[in-house]
Design a protein around this motif. Structure first.
Motif, PDB file in Angstrom:
ATOM      1  N   UNK A  79     -42.147  73.069 -18.887  1.00 32.10           N
ATOM      2  CA  UNK A  79     -43.493  72.517 -18.687  1.00 32.10           C
ATOM      3  C   UNK A  79     -43.440  70.998 -18.653  1.00 32.10           C
ATOM      4  N   UNK A  80     -42.675  70.410 -19.569  1.00 29.21           N
ATOM      5  CA  UNK A  80     -42.588  68.951 -19.621  1.00 29.21           C
ATOM      6  C   UNK A  80     -41.984  68.384 -18.338  1.00 29.21           C
ATOM      7  N   UNK A  81     -40.897  68.981 -17.864  1.00 20.75           N
ATOM      8  CA  UNK A  81     -40.252  68.491 -16.646  1.00 20.75           C
ATOM      9  C   UNK A  81     -41.153  68.651 -15.432  1.00 20.75           C
ATOM     10  N   UNK A  82     -41.781  69.811 -15.330  1.00 17.76           N
ATOM     11  CA  UNK A  82     -42.605  70.090 -14.151  1.00 17.76           C
ATOM     12  C   UNK A  82     -43.799  69.157 -14.073  1.00 17.76           C
ATOM     13  N   UNK A  83     -44.524  69.062 -15.165  1.00 22.72           N
ATOM     14  CA  UNK A  83     -45.773  68.305 -15.128  1.00 22.72           C
ATOM     15  C   UNK A  83     -45.558  66.803 -15.283  1.00 22.72           C
ATOM     16  N   UNK A  84     -44.424  66.395 -15.837  1.00 24.07           N
ATOM     17  CA  UNK A  84     -44.170  64.961 -15.941  1.00 24.07           C
ATOM     18  C   UNK A  84     -43.975  64.347 -14.562  1.00 24.07           C
ATOM     19  N   UNK A 132     -41.749  60.122 -17.110  1.00 24.53           N
ATOM     20  CA  UNK A 132     -40.931  61.329 -17.265  1.00 24.53           C
ATOM     21  C   UNK A 132     -39.859  61.190 -18.332  1.00 24.53           C
ATOM     22  N   UNK A 133     -39.490  59.977 -18.713  1.00 27.67           N
ATOM     23  CA  UNK A 133     -38.430  59.790 -19.695  1.00 27.67           C
ATOM     24  C   UNK A 133     -38.850  58.977 -20.899  1.00 27.67           C
ATOM     25  N   UNK A 300     -36.954  52.573 -17.270  1.00 20.01           N
ATOM     26  CA  UNK A 300     -38.366  52.343 -16.967  1.00 20.01           C
ATOM     27  C   UNK A 300     -38.757  50.876 -16.945  1.00 20.01           C
ATOM     28  N   UNK A 301     -37.780  49.969 -17.118  1.00 21.56           N
ATOM     29  CA  UNK A 301     -38.132  48.552 -17.274  1.00 21.56           C
ATOM     30  C   UNK A 301     -38.822  48.000 -16.030  1.00 21.56           C
ATOM     31  N   UNK A 302     -38.325  48.340 -14.841  1.00 18.71           N
ATOM     32  CA  UNK A 302     -38.976  47.861 -13.620  1.00 18.71           C
ATOM     33  C   UNK A 302     -40.424  48.323 -13.565  1.00 18.71           C
TER      34      UNK A 302
END
Length: 531
Positions: A79-84, A132-133, A300-302
């Motif tokens: 669920x987390x992977x799909x919806x993220x 996502x991460x 995620x810095x960018x």
């Protein structure tokens, strides 16, 4: 910069991010409960098998619950992977649309196109790794780490004390790394913006360079910019690699210290085997979320840098930014009027455009300078002047888009120049505006087919044709066109001018910014624009 690990402005302005954060909190809480219960079952079952000599068959119920928990954790991870990823795509699109809408309503003279082109493309792509991460790791740190630490405290207070002492070391190193990478990431995005802008200019000017035999002239500059971007990227990656190694080392060392303490307590009999195994199984989950935050931070810095700039733009707008936009235009004297003072019955009257000593100060001085003149219904009026004189700025000031440094007035009135003034949506509902490089909308694309292969001239003709049709069907009787014949040959330019003259003869007010001799010769009236 952003206001904490999760910028509250992002939650306030982005609906997809708010929804995903709520879902993620529920998923993380359920996953934490499943993880703790699984650890307790495995620890107690293993201890029972080792110390009591029981077999696995004696623990069918516990193993059944464990299997269900494994399935539940797998489902939650899916669920987390799909919806993220879905939330990341929706949030990225939402922020891009919001930012482009605000930028489209700002004075184009104040917009750094190269910078925003990079932020809205390369920069916002980093929002995917962020949602996502980085955000899931941050949520696990906020929910899972305290919960697991509390369970460890009840099982073995000594292990909990070691974890509490060593755990803050990871955030400290994360802060140091974040301080080092912040400036380098912004530098990398700036370099990429300059590079992309110059490459676009190069591609646009390739025909000219080829005609002059200078195709190889920009190679050295492109190579220099590419090397500069490569060096800034490598600097960020080098710090990311070193910081990841440090975080892994600290987490591994901390878990090892806990394991050593458990070993000593098992030897002196002050701790049961079941408690020791359970702590060893779940203690990595105290450090793992914090470690993941550090690892995902660089990915995620960018996105963090780009989103911070976008949110600053959007919040400035929502906090009362008075930059004019369609729907809040009016007198171009630096003020934006919201009032509607048009009188009843004005819809049947033509519109008159009046420039009264209009000037706009830019980087190169007043451009335009002291524009005065009138465009009346039924006439084709041309703003004449050399390139760079400020013809486009005069049109933008008339629409209320350009306001910085603007003095004098540019106004639209119903009927003669002394009639009621049109402002806000009343003006835009009766105005068709075509910039120098029009973008064909869905209706235009349907009319002319696939637009990807159209030349600038073909796009110009299609856009003008669609705008003329739209002005007739919607009753828009003020047409503002910026260099409509710039990319046309003489026959097509003459055809377009005749179409505009016919629209003027129908009672519309047609105002064109152009230095094309063919357009100025066909005009009924001229307004001179001087730099």
């Amino acid at each position: 910069m952003s206001r904490g690990p999760v910028d509250p402005r992002l939650l306030q302005l982005s609906g997809p991010t708010r929804r995903w954060t709520a879902v993620l909190a529920v998923v993380t809480a359920l996953r934490t409960v499943a993880l703790v219960i699984s650890g307790i079952i495995v620890g107690r079952t293993s201890a029972s098998v080792i110390t009591d000599g029981t077999g696995l068959a004696d623990h069918r119920a516990a193993l059944g619950v464990l299997a269900l928990l494994v399935v539940a954790r797998t489902a939650l991870a899916w669920v987390e992977q799909r919806y993220s990823h879905r939330a990341a795509a929706q949030a990225t699109e939402d922020l891009r649309v919001r930012a482009l809408t605000v930028l489209a309503h700002r004075d184009p003279r104040t917009v750094d196109r190269a910078e925003w082109r990079t932020l809205l493309t390369e920069g916002t792509e980093g929002l995917g790794p962020y949602l996502t991460g980085y955000l899931p790791a941050l949520m696990s740190t906020a929910l899972a780490t305290p919960a697991v630490l509390l369970v460890v405290w009840f099982l073995d207070a000594g292990s909990a004390i070691v974890a509490v002492v060593t755990l803050p070391l990871i955030p400290v190193f994360m802060w140091l790394v974040g301080t080092l990478t912040a400036g380098r990431t912004e530098k990398k995005l700036m370099t990429l913006g300059v590079l992309s802008d110059q490459l676009l200019d190069l591609v646009t000017g390739l025909p000219t360079l080829r005609a002059l035999g200078r195709l190889s002239a920009p190679v050295a500059e492109v190579r220099r910019l590419s090397d500069r971007h490569r060096r800034s990227t490598v600097e960020v990656l080098r710090i990311a690699f070193l910081s990841s190694m440090v975080l892994e080392f600290l987490a591994t060392l901390s878990i090892a210290l806990v394991a050593v303490g458990i070993g000593f307590r098992l030897l002196d009999g002050s701790m049961t085997l079941a408690a020791g195994l359970t702590v060893l199984i779940i203690i990595p989950e105290v450090y793992n979320p914090v470690r993941q935050v550090g690892t995902r931070f660089h990915d995620a810095r960018d996105g963090i840098v780009a989103v911070d700039r976008i949110l600053t733009l959007l919040t400035a707008r929502s906090d009362g930014d008075t930059t004019a936009h369609p729907g809040t235009t009016g007198e171009a004297g630096g003020r934006v009027s919201e009032e509607r003072d048009a009188q009843d019955g004005q819809g049947g009257q033509g519109l008159t455009v009046t420039f009264d000593h209009l000037s706009a100060t830019g980087r190169d001085g007043p451009r335009p300078r002291d524009v005065t003149g009138t465009a009346r219904p039924g006439q084709l009026t041309v703003l004449t002047g050399p390139n760079g004189a400020g013809k486009t700025t005069a049109l933008l000031a008339l629409l209320g888009i350009a306001t910085d440094g603007v003095t004098g007035t540019a106004r639209v009135t119903a009927g003669p120049g002394t009639g009621p003034r049109l402002t806000g949506t009343e003006l835009w509902d009766r105005t068709s505006y075509l910039p120098q490089r029009p973008v064909l909308d869905t209706a235009d694309a349907t009319a002319v087919g696939d637009t990807s292969g159209l030349s600038l001239g073909q796009r110009q003709r299609a856009a003008v044709h669609a705008e003329l049709d739209r002005s007739r069907t919607t009753g828009r009787d003020l047409l503002l066109l910026d260099e409509p014949t710039a990319h046309l040959d003489t026959p097509n330019a003459r055809t377009m001018v005749e179409a505009l003259r016919r629209r003027a003869a129908e009672g519309a007010t047609v105002l064109i910014a152009s230095h094309d001799p063919l357009v100025t010769a066909a005009a009924d009236h001229h307004i001179e624009v001087r730099p």
